[in-house]
Design a protein around this motif. Structure first.
Motif, PDB file in Angstrom:
ATOM      1  N   MET A   1       0.839  -1.219   0.000  1.00 34.85           N
ATOM      2  CA  MET A   1       0.000   0.000   0.000  1.00 34.85           C
ATOM      3  C   MET A   1       0.868   1.261   0.000  1.00 34.85           C
ATOM      4  N   PRO A   2       0.651   2.190  -0.958  1.00 41.90           N
ATOM      5  CA  PRO A   2       1.431   3.437  -0.902  1.00 41.90           C
ATOM      6  C   PRO A   2       1.040   4.265   0.326  1.00 41.90           C
ATOM      7  N   LEU A   3       1.933   5.170   0.717  1.00 43.56           N
ATOM      8  CA  LEU A   3       1.658   6.062   1.854  1.00 43.56           C
ATOM      9  C   LEU A   3       0.600   7.076   1.451  1.00 43.56           C
ATOM     10  N   SER A   4      -0.244   7.472   2.404  1.00 40.72           N
ATOM     11  CA  SER A   4      -1.195   8.531   2.036  1.00 40.72           C
ATOM     12  C   SER A   4      -0.688   9.860   2.598  1.00 40.72           C
ATOM     13  N   LEU A   5       0.237  10.481   1.859  1.00 41.14           N
ATOM     14  CA  LEU A   5       0.781  11.783   2.265  1.00 41.14           C
ATOM     15  C   LEU A   5       0.325  12.821   1.253  1.00 41.14           C
ATOM     16  N   HIS A   6      -0.297  13.915   1.737  1.00 42.63           N
ATOM     17  CA  HIS A   6      -0.760  14.984   0.840  1.00 42.63           C
ATOM     18  C   HIS A   6      -0.192  16.312   1.295  1.00 42.63           C
ATOM     19  N   PRO A   7       0.578  17.022   0.443  1.00 41.31           N
ATOM     20  CA  PRO A   7       0.987  16.597  -0.888  1.00 41.31           C
ATOM     21  C   PRO A   7       1.992  15.440  -0.808  1.00 41.31           C
ATOM     22  N   ALA A   8       2.223  14.787  -1.919  1.00 43.48           N
ATOM     23  CA  ALA A   8       3.139  13.645  -1.962  1.00 43.48           C
ATOM     24  C   ALA A   8       4.578  14.120  -1.753  1.00 43.48           C
ATOM     25  N   PRO A   9       5.470  13.233  -1.249  1.00 44.58           N
ATOM     26  CA  PRO A   9       6.878  13.601  -1.119  1.00 44.58           C
ATOM     27  C   PRO A   9       7.472  14.016  -2.459  1.00 44.58           C
ATOM     28  N   ILE A  10       8.340  15.044  -2.434  1.00 46.74           N
ATOM     29  CA  ILE A  10       8.982  15.429  -3.696  1.00 46.74           C
ATOM     30  C   ILE A  10      10.051  14.387  -4.043  1.00 46.74           C
ATOM     31  N   ILE A  65      15.992  -3.453  12.946  1.00 47.08           N
ATOM     32  CA  ILE A  65      15.061  -4.418  12.348  1.00 47.08           C
ATOM     33  C   ILE A  65      14.218  -3.700  11.292  1.00 47.08           C
ATOM     34  N   VAL A  66      14.443  -4.096  10.035  1.00 48.09           N
ATOM     35  CA  VAL A  66      13.694  -3.503   8.916  1.00 48.09           C
ATOM     36  C   VAL A  66      12.572  -4.472   8.553  1.00 48.09           C
ATOM     37  N   PRO A  67      11.311  -4.024   8.675  1.00 46.80           N
ATOM     38  CA  PRO A  67      10.196  -4.932   8.392  1.00 46.80           C
ATOM     39  C   PRO A  67      10.039  -5.204   6.898  1.00 46.80           C
ATOM     40  N   GLY A  68       9.290  -6.251   6.570  1.00 46.41           N
ATOM     41  CA  GLY A  68       9.155  -6.663   5.172  1.00 46.41           C
ATOM     42  C   GLY A  68       7.961  -6.046   4.469  1.00 46.41           C
ATOM     43  N   ASP A  69       7.114  -5.325   5.203  1.00 44.20           N
ATOM     44  CA  ASP A  69       5.853  -4.888   4.596  1.00 44.20           C
ATOM     45  C   ASP A  69       5.771  -3.364   4.456  1.00 44.20           C
ATOM     46  N   GLU A  73       7.198   3.963  -0.723  1.00 44.85           N
ATOM     47  CA  GLU A  73       7.931   5.211  -0.422  1.00 44.85           C
ATOM     48  C   GLU A  73       8.926   5.006   0.715  1.00 44.85           C
ATOM     49  N   LEU A  74       8.641   4.048   1.623  1.00 46.72           N
ATOM     50  CA  LEU A  74       9.545   3.822   2.762  1.00 46.72           C
ATOM     51  C   LEU A  74      10.591   2.744   2.467  1.00 46.72           C
ATOM     52  N   ALA A  75      10.309   1.874   1.502  1.00 46.69           N
ATOM     53  CA  ALA A  75      11.238   0.780   1.182  1.00 46.69           C
ATOM     54  C   ALA A  75      12.345   1.317   0.276  1.00 46.69           C
ATOM     55  N   GLN A  76      13.192   2.178   0.825  1.00 50.12           N
ATOM     56  CA  GLN A  76      14.227   2.873   0.043  1.00 50.12           C
ATOM     57  C   GLN A  76      15.590   2.597   0.655  1.00 50.12           C
ATOM     58  N   GLY A  77      16.626   2.511  -0.194  1.00 49.07           N
ATOM     59  CA  GLY A  77      18.005   2.367   0.294  1.00 49.07           C
ATOM     60  C   GLY A  77      18.128   1.172   1.223  1.00 49.07           C
ATOM     61  N   LEU A  78      18.722   1.402   2.389  1.00 43.22           N
ATOM     62  CA  LEU A  78      18.889   0.352   3.393  1.00 43.22           C
ATOM     63  C   LEU A  78      17.553  -0.289   3.758  1.00 43.22           C
ATOM     64  N   PHE A  79      16.476   0.489   3.710  1.00 42.86           N
ATOM     65  CA  PHE A  79      15.170   0.028   4.183  1.00 42.86           C
ATOM     66  C   PHE A  79      14.404  -0.737   3.100  1.00 42.86           C
ATOM     67  N   ALA A  80      15.055  -0.936   1.938  1.00 41.79           N
ATOM     68  CA  ALA A  80      14.422  -1.696   0.857  1.00 41.79           C
ATOM     69  C   ALA A  80      14.544  -3.198   1.098  1.00 41.79           C
ATOM     70  N   THR A  81      15.481  -3.595   1.963  1.00 36.93           N
ATOM     71  CA  THR A  81      15.721  -5.025   2.203  1.00 36.93           C
ATOM     72  C   THR A  81      15.380  -5.373   3.643  1.00 36.93           C
ATOM     73  N   PRO A  82      14.303  -6.141   3.865  1.00 33.08           N
ATOM     74  CA  PRO A  82      13.960  -6.493   5.242  1.00 33.08           C
ATOM     75  C   PRO A  82      15.073  -7.314   5.877  1.00 33.08           C
ATOM     76  N   GLY A 215      16.667   7.342  -1.107  1.00 30.52           N
ATOM     77  CA  GLY A 215      16.369   6.708  -2.393  1.00 30.52           C
ATOM     78  C   GLY A 215      15.776   7.715  -3.364  1.00 30.52           C
ATOM     79  N   ASP A 216      14.522   7.535  -3.724  1.00 28.34           N
ATOM     80  CA  ASP A 216      13.855   8.430  -4.690  1.00 28.34           C
ATOM     81  C   ASP A 216      13.436   9.757  -4.052  1.00 28.34           C
ATOM     82  N   TYR A 217      13.565   9.879  -2.724  1.00 23.59           N
ATOM     83  CA  TYR A 217      13.005  11.026  -2.012  1.00 23.59           C
ATOM     84  C   TYR A 217      14.075  11.743  -1.177  1.00 23.59           C
TER      85      TYR A 217
END
Ligand code: HEM
Length: 368
Positions: A1-10, A65-69, A73-82, A215-217
């Protein structure tokens, strides 16, 4: 599920950084000033401590501890790999001299995460660590490296002088800070000068203060108490009267009995005007972009500070935001100045203490 941030992260873009023509000169003046602090304390103490954040209060090992789910937007860089990543955490206070804890100053938290995989920043290509270096306030005391240089010169002039006067000034500033807080604010200028309240360090929330690539943000990074036993310590008064190492004693006492858990959080830049990359003194408004949990730090009960850990972590390690994956590149004037300053000052310590300035390959390389 994508994050619901308004406006979206640049999205990260190279044009977000604006590099001034005299930055190399400013960085060199910072190194010269920091070297002056180091030479003074080396003369007095016979040991090369950090030019700032010299005194450690907790030297801990644990796990990230990086979760798998995570949402994309949060699964970036180090946090992309649980996974579970070993880490070392160093808690400190700002001055470059080892002062009595009743001179109360802002606190630092530095984290080194091991076994990290992925493309790296230039200068640390062969390493596998990711560092995060934070202080217990949301903004830096100066907008950019050049303004910081002016205040650092003032601090340098007081190194190793008049500890009694520093205690008195610190007590006055603590009072002033309370007045500001009563009106709903927090003055990082006062905190930097010694207005830090005398509270338990394990209840503090720490902030990168300055941005980094995610990562992208683009984000600011933070670590906050999560387990009830740490949350309970937030703003808990700590009696430091006649206890020159009272902060460290409180940390040792806690981890002799029990562990603790922190949440790792990021605040996305959603508007580069309101959340500037180049002005480190602006607090990014949390009502427009809240800190969001991305991982956990779990630290078990352990001997939180002893001579073996001091030698291995205080003297043997350098924490540096540029020990990083390319996906977590530090951003902005203050971060760019840190790239050369941390390396030069860690080399100064290594040279004078007879240690080798090299990055460990694994947490097992540390003699803890
Ligand atoms: C231009 C700005 C800055 C300069 C020149 C600077 C410089 C330094 C230097 C030279 C060290 C000691 C490095 C070593 O000997 O290994 C250090 C440590 C540290 N700095 Fe900075 N710093 C800056 C900004 C910041 C900011 C924005 C933060 C956090 C929000 C920060 C937090 C810390 C902490 C926590 C440590 C101790 C790290 C450890 O435990 O090893 N600094 N800084």
């Amino acid at each position: 599920m994508p994050l619901s941030l308004h406006p979206a992260p640049i999205r990260f873009d190279e044009s977000l950084e604006v590099i001034e023509p005299d930055e190399a000169q400013t960085a060199q003046s910072l190194i010269d000033t920091l070297t002056g602090i180091n030479e003074t304390t080396l003369r007095h103490e016979g040991h090369a401590n950090r030019a700032v954040h010299a005194k450690s209060h907790g030297l801990l090992t644990g796990e990230l501890i990086v979760p798998g789910d995570l949402p994309p937007e949060l699964a970036q860089g180090l946090f992309a790999t649980p996974g579970h990543y070993p880490l070392v955490m160093r808690l400190s206070t700002v001055p470059g001299d080892i002062l009595d804890d009743s001179v109360s100053t802002p606190r630092g938290m530095a984290i080194k995460i091991f076994d990290v995989k992925g493309p790296r920043l230039p200068g640390c290509e062969g390493d596998s660590t990711q560092d995060f270096v934070m202080v217990n306030g949301p903004t830096f005391s100066a907008p950019d490296a050049k303004k910081f240089l002016s205040s650092l010169k003032l601090v340098a002039a007081t190194t190793d002088k008049a500890e009694g006067a520093k205690k008195a000034i610190s007590a006055v500033l603590r009072g002033a800070e309370k007045v500001i807080e009563a009106f709903g604010g927090k003055s990082s200028t006062l905190l930097a000068l010694g207005g830090q309240p005398e509270t338990h360090i394990l209840g503090d929330t720490f902030f990168s203060q300055v941005p980094l690539r995610f990562g992208d943000y683009v984000v600011k990074f933070s670590v906050a108490p999560a387990s009830p036993n740490l949350v309970r310590l937030t703003d808990l008064p700590l009696d430091l009267h006649d206890r020159p190492n009272g902060i460290r004693e409180a940390v040792i006492e806690h981890f002799a009995r029990e562990g603790g858990e922190w949440e790792v959080r990021v605040q996305f830049c959603t508007d580069p005007e309101a959340m500037p990359i180049e002005d480190a003194s602006v607090s990014w408004p949390q009502e427009r972009s809240p800190y969001i949990e991305v991982a956990r730090i779990v630290v078990p009960a352990q001997p939180a500070w002893n001579e073996a850990r001091r030698a291995s972590i205080d003297d043997g390690l350098s924490f540096n935001p540029w020990h990083a994956l390319a996906a977590h590149r530090p951003l902005g004037s203050v971060m760019r100045a840190r790239r050369v300053a941390y390396k030069a000052m860690a080399a100064f310590r290594a040279r004078h203490n007879g240690t080798a300035p090299c990055e460990p390959k694994s947490i097992d390389d540390l003699n803890l």
